[in-house]
Each structure stands twice: as structure tokens, then as C-alpha cells.
Design a protein around this motif. Structure first.
Motif, PDB file in Angstrom:
ATOM      1  N   VAL A  38       3.282  -9.197  -7.838  1.00 22.77           N
ATOM      2  CA  VAL A  38       2.147  -8.516  -8.477  1.00 22.77           C
ATOM      3  C   VAL A  38       1.264  -7.868  -7.414  1.00 22.77           C
ATOM      4  CG1 VAL A  38       0.017  -8.889  -9.795  1.00 22.77           C
ATOM      5  CG2 VAL A  38       2.159  -9.911 -10.567  1.00 22.77           C
ATOM      6  N   PHE A  39       1.050  -8.541  -6.302  1.00 22.26           N
ATOM      7  CA  PHE A  39       0.261  -7.971  -5.216  1.00 22.26           C
ATOM      8  C   PHE A  39       0.898  -6.678  -4.704  1.00 22.26           C
ATOM      9  CE2 PHE A  39      -0.412  -7.450  -0.653  1.00 22.26           C
ATOM     10  CZ  PHE A  39      -1.784  -7.300  -0.621  1.00 22.26           C
TER      11      PHE A  39
ATOM     12  N   ALA B 282       0.723  -0.773  -4.438  1.00 21.44           N
ATOM     13  CA  ALA B 282       1.346   0.550  -4.558  1.00 21.44           C
ATOM     14  C   ALA B 282       0.541   1.456  -5.484  1.00 21.44           C
ATOM     15  CB  ALA B 282       2.776   0.410  -5.075  1.00 21.44           C
ATOM     16  N   TRP B 283      -0.102   0.873  -6.485  1.00 22.34           N
ATOM     17  CA  TRP B 283      -0.894   1.659  -7.426  1.00 22.34           C
ATOM     18  C   TRP B 283      -2.299   1.957  -6.911  1.00 22.34           C
ATOM     19  CZ3 TRP B 283       0.544  -1.477 -12.386  1.00 22.34           C
ATOM     20  CH2 TRP B 283       1.779  -1.007 -12.858  1.00 22.34           C
ATOM     21  N   ALA B 284      -2.816   1.107  -6.045  1.00 20.85           N
ATOM     22  CA  ALA B 284      -4.185   1.261  -5.562  1.00 20.85           C
ATOM     23  C   ALA B 284      -4.288   2.498  -4.673  1.00 20.85           C
ATOM     24  CB  ALA B 284      -4.621   0.026  -4.789  1.00 20.85           C
ATOM     25  N   ARG B 285      -5.434   3.104  -4.763  1.00 21.24           N
ATOM     26  CA  ARG B 285      -5.693   4.268  -3.895  1.00 21.24           C
ATOM     27  C   ARG B 285      -6.803   3.896  -2.939  1.00 21.24           C
ATOM     28  NH1 ARG B 285      -5.141   9.791  -7.007  1.00 21.24           N
ATOM     29  NH2 ARG B 285      -5.536  10.410  -4.893  1.00 21.24           N
ATOM     30  N   SER B 286      -6.558   4.130  -1.692  1.00 26.31           N
ATOM     31  CA  SER B 286      -7.580   3.837  -0.704  1.00 26.31           C
ATOM     32  C   SER B 286      -8.675   4.914  -0.782  1.00 26.31           C
ATOM     33  CB  SER B 286      -6.983   3.805   0.703  1.00 26.31           C
ATOM     34  OG  SER B 286      -6.541   5.090   1.073  1.00 26.31           O
ATOM     35  N   PRO B 287      -9.878   4.644  -0.275  1.00 27.75           N
ATOM     36  CA  PRO B 287     -10.965   5.634  -0.314  1.00 27.75           C
ATOM     37  C   PRO B 287     -10.581   6.935   0.395  1.00 27.75           C
ATOM     38  CG  PRO B 287     -11.825   3.485   0.277  1.00 27.75           C
ATOM     39  CD  PRO B 287     -10.334   3.375   0.237  1.00 27.75           C
TER      40      PRO B 287
ATOM     41  N   GLY C 167       8.028  -5.109  -5.481  1.00 30.21           N
ATOM     42  CA  GLY C 167       7.175  -6.020  -6.237  1.00 30.21           C
ATOM     43  C   GLY C 167       7.675  -6.242  -7.650  1.00 30.21           C
ATOM     44  N   ALA C 168       8.121  -5.172  -8.298  1.00 28.54           N
ATOM     45  CA  ALA C 168       8.644  -5.301  -9.659  1.00 28.54           C
ATOM     46  C   ALA C 168       9.899  -6.173  -9.678  1.00 28.54           C
ATOM     47  CB  ALA C 168       8.944  -3.919 -10.238  1.00 28.54           C
TER      48      ALA C 168
ATOM     49  N   GLY D 170       0.795  -1.221   0.000  1.00 28.80           N
ATOM     50  CA  GLY D 170       0.000   0.000   0.000  1.00 28.80           C
ATOM     51  C   GLY D 170       0.828   1.271   0.000  1.00 28.80           C
ATOM     52  N   ARG D 171       2.132   1.147   0.055  1.00 26.13           N
ATOM     53  CA  ARG D 171       3.019   2.318   0.044  1.00 26.13           C
ATOM     54  C   ARG D 171       3.805   2.350  -1.271  1.00 26.13           C
ATOM     55  NH1 ARG D 171       3.520   0.130   5.352  1.00 26.13           N
ATOM     56  NH2 ARG D 171       2.582   1.538   6.868  1.00 26.13           N
ATOM     57  N   ARG D 172       4.403   3.478  -1.563  1.00 23.69           N
ATOM     58  CA  ARG D 172       5.161   3.611  -2.813  1.00 23.69           C
ATOM     59  C   ARG D 172       6.334   2.650  -2.904  1.00 23.69           C
ATOM     60  NH1 ARG D 172       5.795   9.706  -4.978  1.00 23.69           N
ATOM     61  NH2 ARG D 172       3.741   9.721  -5.886  1.00 23.69           N
ATOM     62  N   ILE D 173       6.988   2.380  -1.791  1.00 29.15           N
ATOM     63  CA  ILE D 173       8.163   1.510  -1.794  1.00 29.15           C
ATOM     64  C   ILE D 173       7.823   0.089  -2.241  1.00 29.15           C
ATOM     65  CG2 ILE D 173       7.968   0.870   0.636  1.00 29.15           C
ATOM     66  CD1 ILE D 173      11.236   1.506  -1.273  1.00 29.15           C
ATOM     67  N   ALA D 174       6.544  -0.276  -2.156  1.00 27.52           N
ATOM     68  CA  ALA D 174       6.120  -1.614  -2.586  1.00 27.52           C
ATOM     69  C   ALA D 174       6.284  -1.809  -4.091  1.00 27.52           C
ATOM     70  CB  ALA D 174       4.674  -1.869  -2.177  1.00 27.52           C
ATOM     71  N   LEU D 175       6.237  -0.724  -4.853  1.00 26.56           N
ATOM     72  CA  LEU D 175       6.333  -0.824  -6.313  1.00 26.56           C
ATOM     73  C   LEU D 175       7.672  -1.397  -6.779  1.00 26.56           C
ATOM     74  CD1 LEU D 175       4.987  -0.343  -9.060  1.00 26.56           C
ATOM     75  CD2 LEU D 175       5.890   1.979  -8.975  1.00 26.56           C
TER      76      LEU D 175
END
Length: 136
Positions: free
Chosen positions: A121-122, A127-132, A85-86, A77-82
Motif C-alpha cells: 500500500v505504501f 506512486a500516486w502521490a505528487r511531490s510539491p 505495490g499492487a 515515489g516513481r511509477r514503477i512502484a505502482l
């Protein structure tokens, strides 16, 4: 990303990593060849080849899965996950490309490698998902 989602995914990946470590304990830390020496599934019968395909790897691959479980817990859920994950997806692709019937890097068969790719992939998706709360 909710705390419950991170906990669930990281717990599942960590449990899978522990099973890979235990099942391959006789194979060495950085084994590159597939083996029939099993701690968890020692005999012929069930799960036999199913277990060897689903949990094939090395101790180092199981440790990598534990590291990925920690990455899910701390970074999902944070940018560092991108980039994490990649990198996991890229490494999974390398493992599949290096697959041979006798073995490969970390003795990871495609089934186990798919778990690493799925976690990657998760992380990318989280990292791309935006929470409400973050939505405009």
C-alpha cells in the motif's frame, strides 16, 4: 518522496525481514507449516506466542520482505512502484485467503502478511502521490 522517507521505511522493513529470517532459521527455506522451533524465541516465556504470531513465516518470506525493502528504496515515489505495490497487496490477499491453522504458502500468518500488505500500500500510494515540485 524524500530520500530520508525511503531510507526509514526500507530500513524498518529490512530489519523486520531479518528478524523473520533469524526467528525461522530452523524451519527451512520454503516451509509451509507453522512450527514451534524458534531460534530467536526458543523458550516458553516472553514473547512466546506473541513472537510466534508477529514473526511467523519462513526464510523465504523474510527474503521477500528484504526484496520489498529494496523495492521501497529504489522505486518509492516513481511509477514503477505502482505495479510492484499492487502485486505485493495481491500476494498478501492470497496468503490470507490460504491461511489455515496448520500453515499456508510460506508459513505466513496474518500478522506478518499485514506487513507485506502495508509495504505494498505504501508503494502504491507513493506512486500516486505528487511531490510539491511536481504540482502545477
Amino acid at each position: 518522496m524524500s530520500r530520508q522517507a525511503r531510507l526509514t521505511i526500507s530500513a524498518v522493513v529490512a530489519a523486520y525481514g531479518v528478524v523473520v529470517i533469524v526467528a525461522n532459521a530452523r524451519n527451512g527455506l520454503f516451509s509451509t507449516t507453522f512450527t514451534r522451533e524458534w531460534v530467536l524465541f526458543g523458550g516458553g516465556g516472553f514473547p512466546g506466542d506473541f513472537g510466534r504470531n508477529v514473526f511467523a513465516g519462513s526464510i523465504a518470506f523474510g527474503v521477500l520482505l528484504l526484496i520489498m525493502a529494496a523495492a521501497v528504496w529504489f522505486t518509492a515515489g516513481r511509477r514503477i512502484a505502482l505495479p510492484i505495490g499492487a502485486a505485493a497487496v495481491a500476494f498478501a490477499i492470497v496468503l490470507v485467503l490460504l491461511y489455515r491453522s496448520s500453515g499456508n504458502l510460506l508459513a505466513a500468518r496474518p500478522g506478518v502478511t499485514a506487513v507485506l500488505a502495508a509495504v505494498g500500500v505504501f508503494l502504491v500510494a507513493s506512486a500516486w502521490a505528487r511531490s510539491p515540485e511536481q504540482a502545477p
